[in-house]
Motif scaffolding. Structure first.
Motif, PDB file in Angstrom:
ATOM      1  N   ALA A 113      52.313  14.904 -10.558  1.00  0.00           N
ATOM      2  CA  ALA A 113      51.558  16.344 -10.667  1.00  0.00           C
ATOM      3  C   ALA A 113      50.838  16.205 -11.804  1.00  0.00           C
ATOM      4  O   ALA A 113      49.847  16.940 -12.101  1.00  0.00           O
ATOM      5  CB  ALA A 113      52.553  17.110 -10.332  1.00  0.00           C
ATOM      6  N   VAL A 114      51.428  15.772 -12.993  1.00  0.00           N
ATOM      7  CA  VAL A 114      50.776  15.910 -14.400  1.00  0.00           C
ATOM      8  C   VAL A 114      49.551  16.019 -14.476  1.00  0.00           C
ATOM      9  O   VAL A 114      48.640  16.669 -14.919  1.00  0.00           O
ATOM     10  CB  VAL A 114      51.605  15.173 -15.460  1.00  0.00           C
ATOM     11  N   VAL A 115      48.624  14.586 -14.004  1.00  0.00           N
ATOM     12  CA  VAL A 115      47.448  14.291 -14.133  1.00  0.00           C
ATOM     13  C   VAL A 115      46.636  15.140 -13.467  1.00  0.00           C
ATOM     14  O   VAL A 115      45.609  15.984 -14.116  1.00  0.00           O
ATOM     15  CB  VAL A 115      47.180  12.829 -13.757  1.00  0.00           C
ATOM     16  N   PRO A 116      46.715  15.429 -12.125  1.00  0.00           N
ATOM     17  CA  PRO A 116      45.728  16.591 -11.537  1.00  0.00           C
ATOM     18  C   PRO A 116      46.024  17.983 -11.769  1.00  0.00           C
ATOM     19  O   PRO A 116      45.087  18.835 -12.005  1.00  0.00           O
ATOM     20  CB  PRO A 116      46.207  16.441 -10.082  1.00  0.00           C
ATOM     21  N   ARG A 165      42.956   6.339  -3.621  1.00  0.00           N
ATOM     22  CA  ARG A 165      43.618   7.069  -4.458  1.00  0.00           C
ATOM     23  C   ARG A 165      42.838   8.302  -5.232  1.00  0.00           C
ATOM     24  O   ARG A 165      43.547   9.200  -5.594  1.00  0.00           O
ATOM     25  CB  ARG A 165      44.176   5.928  -5.491  1.00  0.00           C
ATOM     26  N   LEU A 166      41.578   8.083  -5.256  1.00  0.00           N
ATOM     27  CA  LEU A 166      40.767   8.951  -5.859  1.00  0.00           C
ATOM     28  C   LEU A 166      40.736  10.267  -4.999  1.00  0.00           C
ATOM     29  O   LEU A 166      40.611  11.343  -5.603  1.00  0.00           O
ATOM     30  CB  LEU A 166      39.210   8.344  -6.017  1.00  0.00           C
ATOM     31  N   ARG A 167      40.714  10.060  -3.483  1.00  0.00           N
ATOM     32  CA  ARG A 167      41.016  11.459  -2.895  1.00  0.00           C
ATOM     33  C   ARG A 167      42.004  12.145  -2.953  1.00  0.00           C
ATOM     34  O   ARG A 167      42.099  13.223  -3.062  1.00  0.00           O
ATOM     35  CB  ARG A 167      40.536  10.941  -1.326  1.00  0.00           C
ATOM     36  N   ARG A 192      48.957   7.082 -21.679  1.00  0.00           N
ATOM     37  CA  ARG A 192      49.871   6.749 -20.673  1.00  0.00           C
ATOM     38  C   ARG A 192      50.726   7.735 -20.413  1.00  0.00           C
ATOM     39  O   ARG A 192      52.255   7.582 -20.078  1.00  0.00           O
ATOM     40  CB  ARG A 192      50.531   5.557 -21.389  1.00  0.00           C
ATOM     41  N   ILE A 193      50.328   8.773 -19.927  1.00  0.00           N
ATOM     42  CA  ILE A 193      51.033  10.017 -19.655  1.00  0.00           C
ATOM     43  C   ILE A 193      50.571  10.226 -18.082  1.00  0.00           C
ATOM     44  O   ILE A 193      49.486  10.133 -17.837  1.00  0.00           O
ATOM     45  CB  ILE A 193      50.663  11.431 -20.375  1.00  0.00           C
ATOM     46  N   GLY A 194      51.711  10.098 -17.190  1.00  0.00           N
ATOM     47  CA  GLY A 194      51.333  10.373 -15.756  1.00  0.00           C
ATOM     48  C   GLY A 194      51.065   9.125 -15.104  1.00  0.00           C
ATOM     49  O   GLY A 194      51.030   8.165 -15.618  1.00  0.00           O
ATOM     50  N   GLU A 195      51.027   9.366 -13.834  1.00  0.00           N
ATOM     51  CA  GLU A 195      50.706   8.111 -12.971  1.00  0.00           C
ATOM     52  C   GLU A 195      49.357   8.161 -12.404  1.00  0.00           C
ATOM     53  O   GLU A 195      48.853   9.185 -11.967  1.00  0.00           O
ATOM     54  CB  GLU A 195      51.658   8.250 -11.658  1.00  0.00           C
ATOM     55  N   PHE A 196      48.784   7.008 -12.545  1.00  0.00           N
ATOM     56  CA  PHE A 196      47.098   6.705 -12.011  1.00  0.00           C
ATOM     57  C   PHE A 196      47.153   5.705 -10.928  1.00  0.00           C
ATOM     58  O   PHE A 196      46.659   6.340  -9.936  1.00  0.00           O
ATOM     59  CB  PHE A 196      46.250   6.469 -13.107  1.00  0.00           C
ATOM     60  N   GLY A 197      47.759   4.584 -10.997  1.00  0.00           N
ATOM     61  CA  GLY A 197      47.829   3.619 -10.117  1.00  0.00           C
ATOM     62  C   GLY A 197      46.472   2.954  -9.736  1.00  0.00           C
ATOM     63  O   GLY A 197      45.707   3.119 -10.397  1.00  0.00           O
ATOM     64  N   PRO A 198      46.540   1.871  -9.368  1.00  0.00           N
ATOM     65  CA  PRO A 198      45.476   0.849  -8.992  1.00  0.00           C
ATOM     66  C   PRO A 198      44.307   1.539  -8.423  1.00  0.00           C
ATOM     67  O   PRO A 198      44.564   2.325  -7.464  1.00  0.00           O
ATOM     68  CB  PRO A 198      45.857  -0.207  -8.220  1.00  0.00           C
TER      69      PRO A 198
END
Length: 633
Positions: A117-120, A173-175, A370-376
């Motif tokens: 959740a941190v990134v969005p 993943r962008l969606r 490098r905070i939060g999850e982004f994913g490929p």
């Protein structure tokens, strides 16, 4: 269902059927994207119709929406214009669906895990604050600086529809990121409407609303007839909000946040199946009603309401809102006034530049730190395109224009700004996505494994440090995956510690109804160290993977069944499966099994000897070890 190219052999009939039927691995997303495309198109058509109507016949447009309606009994009467009916009543249903989505995301969705959740969340907060600041700086001397709420919110319907139309390849993943961002964005916008744009506040009716909301909460415990009770209480709460001075649309949000949401319980699903079997054996109206009620009750009220109202919101309510609010008179005088208006430019700068700077700048900083999850797939270029799309602030922006600005001329300027910003944001996002796709160096998209093998994350059979790797994207109900699994275990027996085998999930839900449940069950078993044991159990009985069968398998393997059932619905489990599915989408995997050998997609037969030859070729190319010995067929 599978699709594999077999060199020197004709495909089996079942493979031919699978090849013709296989489209995508996530059918639900396709349906959702289809609805969003149609909804966005209807919204666009309604906007164009409103502008044409307002310019061709200004008087009839205004007089139509100012038509008065009176509803009541005796001395109790409500008087509305058609415009107010749309904005205050119908839009309450829209905000209700927004509230349902917010509740779901925080209960069982993307926002349940802080690392996800941190990134969005950070992007949404920055995307609220920076646009408001830019607007306030530019429009400070206009007398309408308090209208900064116009630039804070992104239109979710246009955002998702536009992403479906102009987005990059494999935008899954962008969606997901943009939808999570939109949920937090909506929370901020709704809070600001309640706190900033509420006038003539009267507290007493809110006490009645509080009692009604308490009733909404406790209605979940009724054994039957909840629909009429919810409807009655919703009307009472809406009227109380209207009488209090708080905008009545917020009643929809308050009610939605109290509607229960949960994942289907195994026992409820089994009970529904038992009733369906009983009806099949003895079809009559009583069993039919009981089976239908049981099936319905196995799904949470939140999800049932979302499914029921989503088409009406997308196809009726939002287009009606656009028709009632987007009627801007585009005369040369008004356009000239808007072109020189700090209010108009404040809105354009806030939505276009503010959203881009806020969303992209914050996500770029988080990625660098490098905070939060982004994913490929969630790369900076795609984040830039998504951030540009966030500048489409249509529905809530037009909604706040009426709340924040009283002067009709200034309202016209503001509406011109909202429409212009939405068009500019769409064009800018299109350019960013096209440049991004053109500059990508992956000339063979889908041929290279997008997520490298990670021993801390992946399920690895064999030595984690082995020089050779097979990664399989598969489905536990797929017969071809069963065959591939047998072949791979032969290869493991042949090569020993020189090979590691990795399983990742790509359940074909549209063809295998229990595939997703099987994937989540395997992940729940993995939390107790039994992933591959559970995998073998699922493959051993592919025809029986109902909830009771899955729990029975967990019991046979000696798992803690209570913990296993809790883990089945945990964010950790569902998120892990979802990540594999998004990775599969990013690589264009539409059929299973799909194998990657030493990071490269394997095309050709997947019998043991063919796989050993492919591994040997890869090993020879990399010159990491001595050549492999291949046994004769």
């Amino acid at each position: 269902m599978a699709e594999l190219t077999t060199i020197g052999h004709s495909p089996e009939p079942e493979q031919v059927q699978a090849r013709s039927r296989t489209r995508r691995s996530i059918a639900e997303k396709i349906r959702a994207m289809g609805q969003n495309r149609i909804g966005a198109l209807l919204l666009l058509l309604a906007t164009a119709a409103a502008i044409v109507w307002a310019n061709v016949s200004t008087g009839s447009y205004e007089s139509f929406w100012e038509t008065h309606l009176s509803v009541g009994v005796g001395d109790l009467r409500l008087d509305f214009t058609l415009h107010a009916l749309v904005n205050d009543a119908l839009m309450a249903i829209f905000f209700f669906t927004v509230g349902l989505e917010v509740r779901r995301e925080f209960a069982i969705g993307e926002l349940t895990s802080w690392s996800r959740a941190v990134v969005p969340v950070v992007a949404a907060v920055a995307g609220l604050a920076i646009p408001a600041l830019l607007f306030a700086l530019i429009a400070a001397d206009t007398g309408h600086a308090g209208a900064w709420g116009i630039v804070i919110s992104t239109d979710t319907a246009f955002l998702v529809g536009a992403l479906a139309l102009i987005g990059p390849r494999a935008p899954g993943r962008l969606r997901v990121f943009l939808l999570a961002l939109a949920v937090v964005d909506d929370i901020g916008a709704l809070s600001i409407i309640a706190l900033v744009y509420t006038e003539d506040f009267t507290p007493l009716p809110l006490a009645i609303a509080a009692l009604g909301l308490a009733g909404v909460y406790f209605t979940r415990y009724l054994r039957g007839g909840r629909g009429p009770v919810y409807a009655t209480l919703a009307i009472i709460v809406w009227l109380a909000f209207l009488a209090s001075g708080v905008h009545p649309t917020l009643a929809g949000v308050a009610i939605a946040l109290l509607v229960p949401v949960y994942r289907p319980d195994r026992r409820d699903v089994e009970h529904a199946l038992d009733l369906a079997r009983t009806f099949r054996q003895s079809p009559n109206s009583e069993y039919a009603r009981a089976a239908a009620n049981s099936l319905r009750e196995s799904i949470s009220i939140n999800e049932r309401l979302q499914s029921a109202y989503a088409p009406y919101v997308a196809y009726v309510i939002l287009p009606l809102f656009a028709l009632a609010n987007a009627g801007v008179v585009l005369s040369p005088e008004i356009l000239a006034g808007a072109a020189g208006s700090a209010l108009t430019w404040g809105i354009v700068a806030g939505l276009v530049a503010g959203k881009l700077i806020g969303v992209f700048g914050s996500t770029a900083a988080l990625k660098a730190l490098r905070i939060g999850e982004f994913g490929p797939g969630l790369t900076l270029d795609r984040l830039a395109g998504g951030a540009a799309l966030c500048g489409i602030g249509f529905t809530i922006s037009l909604f706040i224009v009426d709340l924040a600005i009283d002067d009709s001329a200034a309202q016209n300027e503001a509406r011109v700004g909202v429409l212009a910003a939405s068009v500019i944001a769409f064009v800018l996002a299109t350019i960013v996505f096209r440049i991004s796709d053109a500059l990508r160096t992956d000339v063979d998209p889908g041929q290279t494994l997008v997520r490298p093998v990670d021993p801390a994350r992946d399920h690895i059979f064999g030595s984690p440090d082995a020089p050779l790797t097979i990664v399989e994207y598969g489905d536990f109900q797929c017969g071809f995956c069963l065959k591939a699994s047998g072949s791979i275990h032969e290869v493991v027996g042949e090569l020993g510690d020189r090979l590691r085998y990795v399983w990742r999930h790509a359940p074909l839900e549209q063809y295998h109804p229990n595939a997703l449940a099987g994937a989540e069950a395997a992940e729940a078993a993995a939390l107790q160290g039994k992933f591959f044991d559970f995998e073998r159990g699922l493959f051993a009985d592919q025809d029986n993977q109902r909830p009771s069968d899955i729990v029975r398998l967990a019991r046979e393997l000696g798992l803690d069944v209570d913990r296993f059932e809790r883990d089945l619905t945990s964010p950790e489990v569902t998120g892990r499966v979802r990540d594999d599915m998004l990775d599969a989408e990013a690589m264009g995997i539409t059929s299973v099994p799909t194998l990657f050998i030493n990071g490269r997609r394997h095309t050709g037969p997947y019998d043991a000897q063919s796989l050993i030859r492919a591994l040997g070729a890869g090993e020879a190319d990399s010159a990491q070890t001595a050549p492999l010995t291949v046994r004769p067929d």
